[in-house]
Design an enzyme around this catalytic site. Sequence first.
Site, PDB file in Angstrom:
ATOM      1  N   ALA A  13      47.948  38.077  -8.735  1.00 20.60           N
ATOM      2  CA  ALA A  13      47.067  37.124  -8.066  1.00 20.60           C
ATOM      3  C   ALA A  13      47.382  36.970  -6.578  1.00 20.60           C
ATOM      4  O   ALA A  13      46.669  36.289  -5.866  1.00 20.60           O
ATOM      5  CB  ALA A  13      47.157  35.763  -8.752  1.00 20.60           C
ATOM      6  N   GLY A  14      48.444  37.617  -6.138  1.00 24.21           N
ATOM      7  CA  GLY A  14      48.874  37.443  -4.746  1.00 24.21           C
ATOM      8  C   GLY A  14      47.786  37.807  -3.751  1.00 24.21           C
ATOM      9  O   GLY A  14      47.013  38.739  -3.977  1.00 24.21           O
ATOM     10  N   ARG A  18      49.714  39.755   4.300  1.00 27.72           N
ATOM     11  CA  ARG A  18      50.362  40.646   5.264  1.00 27.72           C
ATOM     12  C   ARG A  18      49.811  42.070   5.239  1.00 27.72           C
ATOM     13  O   ARG A  18      50.111  42.872   6.120  1.00 27.72           O
ATOM     14  CB  ARG A  18      51.880  40.656   5.024  1.00 27.72           C
ATOM     15  CG  ARG A  18      52.563  39.450   5.653  1.00 27.72           C
ATOM     16  CD  ARG A  18      54.050  39.537   5.517  1.00 27.72           C
ATOM     17  NE  ARG A  18      54.481  39.100   4.185  1.00 27.72           N
ATOM     18  CZ  ARG A  18      55.674  39.390   3.661  1.00 27.72           C
ATOM     19  NH1 ARG A  18      56.518  40.147   4.326  1.00 27.72           N
ATOM     20  NH2 ARG A  18      56.010  38.938   2.478  1.00 27.72           N
ATOM     21  N   GLN A  78      43.953  33.107 -11.948  1.00 27.99           N
ATOM     22  CA  GLN A  78      44.764  31.980 -11.474  1.00 27.99           C
ATOM     23  C   GLN A  78      44.059  31.486 -10.208  1.00 27.99           C
ATOM     24  O   GLN A  78      44.067  32.168  -9.187  1.00 27.99           O
ATOM     25  CB  GLN A  78      46.190  32.447 -11.153  1.00 27.99           C
ATOM     26  CG  GLN A  78      47.110  31.299 -10.778  1.00 27.99           C
ATOM     27  CD  GLN A  78      48.387  31.757 -10.100  1.00 27.99           C
ATOM     28  OE1 GLN A  78      48.444  32.846  -9.518  1.00 27.99           O
ATOM     29  NE2 GLN A  78      49.409  30.926 -10.152  1.00 27.99           N
ATOM     30  N   GLY A 144      65.616  36.047  -5.202  1.00 25.12           N
ATOM     31  CA  GLY A 144      66.346  35.116  -6.052  1.00 25.12           C
ATOM     32  C   GLY A 144      67.662  35.770  -6.439  1.00 25.12           C
ATOM     33  O   GLY A 144      67.714  36.961  -6.725  1.00 25.12           O
ATOM     34  N   ASN A 174      67.241  39.105  -8.448  1.00 24.59           N
ATOM     35  CA  ASN A 174      66.196  39.124  -9.472  1.00 24.59           C
ATOM     36  C   ASN A 174      65.075  40.049  -9.025  1.00 24.59           C
ATOM     37  O   ASN A 174      64.517  39.907  -7.937  1.00 24.59           O
ATOM     38  CB  ASN A 174      65.661  37.691  -9.632  1.00 24.59           C
ATOM     39  CG  ASN A 174      64.469  37.622 -10.559  1.00 24.59           C
ATOM     40  OD1 ASN A 174      64.343  38.432 -11.481  1.00 24.59           O
ATOM     41  ND2 ASN A 174      63.601  36.647 -10.321  1.00 24.59           N
ATOM     42  N   ASN A 231      54.585  44.335   0.358  1.00 22.16           N
ATOM     43  CA  ASN A 231      53.945  43.167   0.973  1.00 22.16           C
ATOM     44  C   ASN A 231      53.124  43.533   2.191  1.00 22.16           C
ATOM     45  O   ASN A 231      52.255  42.789   2.605  1.00 22.16           O
ATOM     46  CB  ASN A 231      55.009  42.144   1.393  1.00 22.16           C
ATOM     47  CG  ASN A 231      55.793  41.641   0.201  1.00 22.16           C
ATOM     48  OD1 ASN A 231      55.205  41.149  -0.764  1.00 22.16           O
ATOM     49  ND2 ASN A 231      57.094  41.809   0.240  1.00 22.16           N
ATOM     50  N   ALA A 367      30.521  85.805   3.922  1.00 21.94           N
ATOM     51  CA  ALA A 367      30.917  84.819   4.927  1.00 21.94           C
ATOM     52  C   ALA A 367      29.708  84.047   5.430  1.00 21.94           C
ATOM     53  O   ALA A 367      28.645  84.614   5.643  1.00 21.94           O
ATOM     54  CB  ALA A 367      31.598  85.517   6.094  1.00 21.94           C
ATOM     55  N   ARG A 427      13.946  88.381   6.554  1.00 18.39           N
ATOM     56  CA  ARG A 427      14.435  88.653   7.898  1.00 18.39           C
ATOM     57  C   ARG A 427      13.241  89.182   8.680  1.00 18.39           C
ATOM     58  O   ARG A 427      12.449  89.948   8.132  1.00 18.39           O
ATOM     59  CB  ARG A 427      15.439  89.796   7.758  1.00 18.39           C
ATOM     60  CG  ARG A 427      16.632  89.713   8.644  1.00 18.39           C
ATOM     61  CD  ARG A 427      17.392  90.983   8.462  1.00 18.39           C
ATOM     62  NE  ARG A 427      18.461  90.883   7.473  1.00 18.39           N
ATOM     63  CZ  ARG A 427      19.108  91.944   6.999  1.00 18.39           C
ATOM     64  NH1 ARG A 427      18.779  93.157   7.361  1.00 18.39           N
ATOM     65  NH2 ARG A 427      20.083  91.775   6.151  1.00 18.39           N
TER      66      ARG A 427
END
Length: 446
Positions: A13-14, A18, A78, A144, A174, A231, A367, A427
């Site tokens: 949900a972030g 940044r 959220q 953390g 953490n 981030n 070609a 041609r």
Amino acid sequence: MTGRPWLSIILAAGLGTRMKSALPKVMHAVAGRPMVGHAAASAVDAGAERLAVVVGPDMQGVAASLRHLHKPAAFFVQTERLGTAHAVLAAREAVAGFQGDVVIQYGDTPLLRAQTLKRLRAALDGGAGLAVLGFEAENPFGYGRLILDETGGLAAIREEKDASQAERAIRLCNSGVMALRAEIMLPVLEQIANANAKGEYYLTDAVEIARRQRIGVAVEVCAEEEVLGVNDRVQLAAAERVMQQRLRHAAMEGGATLIAPETVTFAFDTRLGRDVIVEPNVFFGPGVTVEDDVHIKANCHLEGARVARGAVIGPFARLRPGADIGQDVRIGNFVEVKQATVEAGAKINHLAYVGDARVGAKANIGAGTIVCNYDGFNKHFTEIGTGAFIGSNSALVAPVKVGDGAFIGTGSVITRDIEANALALERSELRQMPGWAARFRARHGK
Ligand code: UD1
Ligand code: CA
């Protein structure tokens, strides 16, 4: 391994402010796949049967990006970002009534390996109700810290902002990945409050609450690289670098030669056979399969393409989605192929565009040949028969069919079907005026 079912909850949900992007952070790609897709894929590879993804408002694209995983994924929104525990509880419905193990991961951590997730979950088999994935941080700032007790057990997780000077010196951190037995999860998480420096509901508080309830807590440690969180775009590039290293290693271990591995860019799903040789500066977008004994020369770009055994591609070739290159085909320099089947032994060696087409076996495309597949509104199909020969600088105006074994004279614009084994020439008559150039020069005094 136990037979307990496995649910992974992926927090996504972030806002990713940044990243400075219109795209949700977890939708930014690493090796051609959104980060959230990597997180979900490692969960599935590790054995997760179910996924719950917590997204923010207006993140419908996330669901679409996970469709290919073929595992039931439930999405939870959220609406307010009140912390990691609050985010997990947004997926409460997925946990209520679920019996098994729940693993919580972040959607912005694309390098986590399936085997590490397995190891974390296995810690629950030893009787723990909660297991935390930790790592030794080079620089622990912002993470953390894992606070251990006298016996080496995990006593608590302290966030940077709430930590004492002494606690800040701890380097064991953490990762954010946590495994919990479903039956203890809601009772523990519901006790988490937000009386901390950030005023957020911290998932990390689950450790102390579990200990108080005499629930066993375990720690597993992994390499810092695996839990690199993204981030900003600098970290996105760092994650890409690690992922590319892994993919290059896997390609070489699988029997491919990369002459300058650091210059080859893979997608998460690139498949190379044995004895494939990849020269420098080759880029693989998603969806490429290359069979054995293929040689990809320098500076090619491939995406959504299949290349069969023994083909030679490039240098400077572009295979776009739907390019299906047959056995021993030659695709040379400055050739672009899109949504086209090129059958065994055909040659398109220089400066050509072939889109929405079938090129028959052993056909030779000269070609400068262009398949004119687009009239400004619709795409049309071109069929080039087996063994046909398309003279240089021809334009095939689709829809059109060149029969088996037919010859197209150089410089022709082909607007009607050409029957098998015919010669088609379009041609104007050649005129020659002997002496004209000399007279012209004389008139200009030269
Ligand atoms: C978190 C951990 C920290 C750990 C670090 C590892 C907590 C309280 N802290 O800190 O111990 O060292 O990760 O990177 O858990 N998210 C939501 N909704 C929210 C809040 C977060 O979905 O309301 C998601 C974010 O998108 C992100 C993840 O959860 O993917 C982590 O959130 P973030 O705010 O970055 O946590 P950190 O402060 O870095
Ligand atoms: Ca973070």
